[in-house]
Design a protein around this motif. Structure first.
Motif, PDB file in Angstrom:
ATOM      1  N   ALA A  29       0.854  -1.221   0.000  1.00 11.55           N
ATOM      2  CA  ALA A  29       0.000   0.000   0.000  1.00 11.55           C
ATOM      3  C   ALA A  29       0.871   1.246   0.000  1.00 11.55           C
ATOM      4  O   ALA A  29       0.570   2.230  -0.689  1.00 11.55           O
ATOM      5  CB  ALA A  29      -0.913  -0.023   1.219  1.00 11.55           C
ATOM      6  N   LEU A  30       1.929   1.153   0.783  1.00 10.25           N
ATOM      7  CA  LEU A  30       2.814   2.310   0.844  1.00 10.25           C
ATOM      8  C   LEU A  30       3.501   2.541  -0.494  1.00 10.25           C
ATOM      9  O   LEU A  30       3.684   3.684  -0.948  1.00 10.25           O
ATOM     10  CB  LEU A  30       3.859   2.126   1.945  1.00 10.25           C
ATOM     11  N   GLN A  32       2.349   1.674  -3.381  1.00 10.94           N
ATOM     12  CA  GLN A  32       1.345   2.229  -4.301  1.00 10.94           C
ATOM     13  C   GLN A  32       1.098   3.701  -4.022  1.00 10.94           C
ATOM     14  O   GLN A  32       0.989   4.533  -4.937  1.00 10.94           O
ATOM     15  CB  GLN A  32       0.036   1.430  -4.149  1.00 10.94           C
ATOM     16  N   GLN A  33       1.016   4.015  -2.711  1.00  9.16           N
ATOM     17  CA  GLN A  33       0.797   5.419  -2.317  1.00  9.16           C
ATOM     18  C   GLN A  33       1.971   6.273  -2.760  1.00  9.16           C
ATOM     19  O   GLN A  33       1.778   7.404  -3.238  1.00  9.16           O
ATOM     20  CB  GLN A  33       0.599   5.489  -0.799  1.00  9.16           C
ATOM     21  N   HIS A  34       3.176   5.689  -2.648  1.00 11.34           N
ATOM     22  CA  HIS A  34       4.370   6.432  -3.076  1.00 11.34           C
ATOM     23  C   HIS A  34       4.325   6.693  -4.583  1.00 11.34           C
ATOM     24  O   HIS A  34       4.632   7.796  -5.052  1.00 11.34           O
ATOM     25  CB  HIS A  34       5.628   5.648  -2.695  1.00 11.34           C
ATOM     26  N   ASP A  36       1.650   6.812  -6.405  1.00  9.30           N
ATOM     27  CA  ASP A  36       0.586   7.806  -6.670  1.00  9.30           C
ATOM     28  C   ASP A  36       1.085   9.220  -6.358  1.00  9.30           C
ATOM     29  O   ASP A  36       0.829  10.170  -7.110  1.00  9.30           O
ATOM     30  CB  ASP A  36      -0.660   7.490  -5.832  1.00  9.30           C
ATOM     31  N   LEU A  37       1.788   9.308  -5.223  1.00  4.12           N
ATOM     32  CA  LEU A  37       2.303  10.624  -4.855  1.00  4.12           C
ATOM     33  C   LEU A  37       3.351  11.106  -5.852  1.00  4.12           C
ATOM     34  O   LEU A  37       3.416  12.302  -6.195  1.00  4.12           O
ATOM     35  CB  LEU A  37       2.905  10.558  -3.428  1.00  4.12           C
TER      36      LEU A  37
END
Length: 293
Positions: A29-30, A32-34, A36-37
């Motif tokens: 998740a992290l 993916q979040q990274h 996305d960011l």
């Protein structure tokens, strides 16, 4: 003893496995979040660059509009100055046009005055000419030319009708014509009369006549004396003069021209009030006799 240890180990294994499973999901998740960011950051950087470009473009446009605005202000100031000058010139122009119209109207009045004066003068000239010629026959009019120029009457008599050839003696046939002209002169007693002799350019060959000056003057003197002695014209009104060959009305290179130049003129100069009197004395139908036949 061994059984007691195995249970905690199993539990620890389960917990470890469980713990590892949670961390992997979180990690994913992290990650993916990274991602996305990172994408959002990249997009933000692009948007920022585009925004800065638009801001720069708008600033350039604003600067250009400021310059255009300044140019428009200058143009407006020049137009205003031109308008003010035009208004001033228009006011002056209107005054000049008004003055010009007045001058044109004055000129038109003067021109009309001249036209009326000319018409009146022509009428008076016609009346006087008719008075002078109405008593002459058609035959006599062939040797007598009557003109009125600028208020002066010119009666031109050919030398063939007046004199003997090469002489200043008046011929017998001239008597009747002179008597009619004398009557006209007598009718207008206050007019001055000049008798003027003229010759052609051929030199005179007479012993008692030196040149054409003598001949022209003697011929004029003969007419003056005939008017005085034979027809009672007051000599105070008469003047005899000769112009020799120096006042020709035609070219002396032809016999016809010479014949026209050999003439005696009777010049009558009436005054304006005397011209006016001629209107009352004019015939009902003032027609110049036809000399074409």
């Amino acid at each position: 003893m061994i059984k007691r240890i195995s249970i905690p180990l199993v539990l620890l294994s389960v917990l470890f496995i469980s713990s590892c499973g949670v961390n992997k999901k979180t990690h994913q998740a992290l990650v993916q979040q990274h991602q996305d960011l990172a994408e959002l950051y990249q997009k933000s950087q692009v948007d920022l660059a585009e925004s800065r470009s638009r801001v720069k473009s708008l600033e350039d446009q604003l600067e250009q509009e400021r310059k255009n605005n300044a140019s428009l202000k200058d143009a407006l100031a020049r137009l205003q100055a031109t308008l003010d000058n035009s208004i001033s010139n228009t006011s002056q122009g209107n005054a000049n046009i008004s003055k010009l119209v007045d001058e044109i109207n004055a000129s038109n009045k003067y021109i009309q005055h001249l036209v009326n004066t000319k018409a009146k003068s022509d009428s008076l000239n016609m009346v006087l000419t008719n008075n002078l010629t109405r008593s002459l026959s058609r035959e006599e009019l062939k040797d007598v030319d009557v003109q009125v120029l600028k208020g002066v009457v010119y009666i031109s008599l050919s030398d063939n009708m007046l004199y003997k050839s090469g002489s200043y003696e008046i011929s017998d046939q001239a008597g009747e014509t002179l008597s009619k002209i004398a009557k006209i002169i007598q009718d207008y007693k206050d007019y001055d009369v000049l008798i003027e002799g003229n010759t052609d350019s051929d030199p005179i060959a007479k012993a008692n006549i030196r040149n054409n000056w003598d001949l022209s003057t003697l011929r004029a003197s003969s007419v003056v004396q005939a008017l005085q002695n034979n027809y009672g014209v007051d000599p105070k009104r008469l003047t005899a003069g000769g112009r020799g060959q120096y006042n020709p009305i035609a070219n002396n290179s032809s016999p016809e021209g010479k014949a026209r130049n050999r003439r005696t003129q009777i010049i009558i100069t009436p005054k304006l009030d005397q011209f006016m009197e001629l209107i009352d004395k004019a015939p009902e139908s003032a027609e110049v006799p036809d000399t074409t036949e």
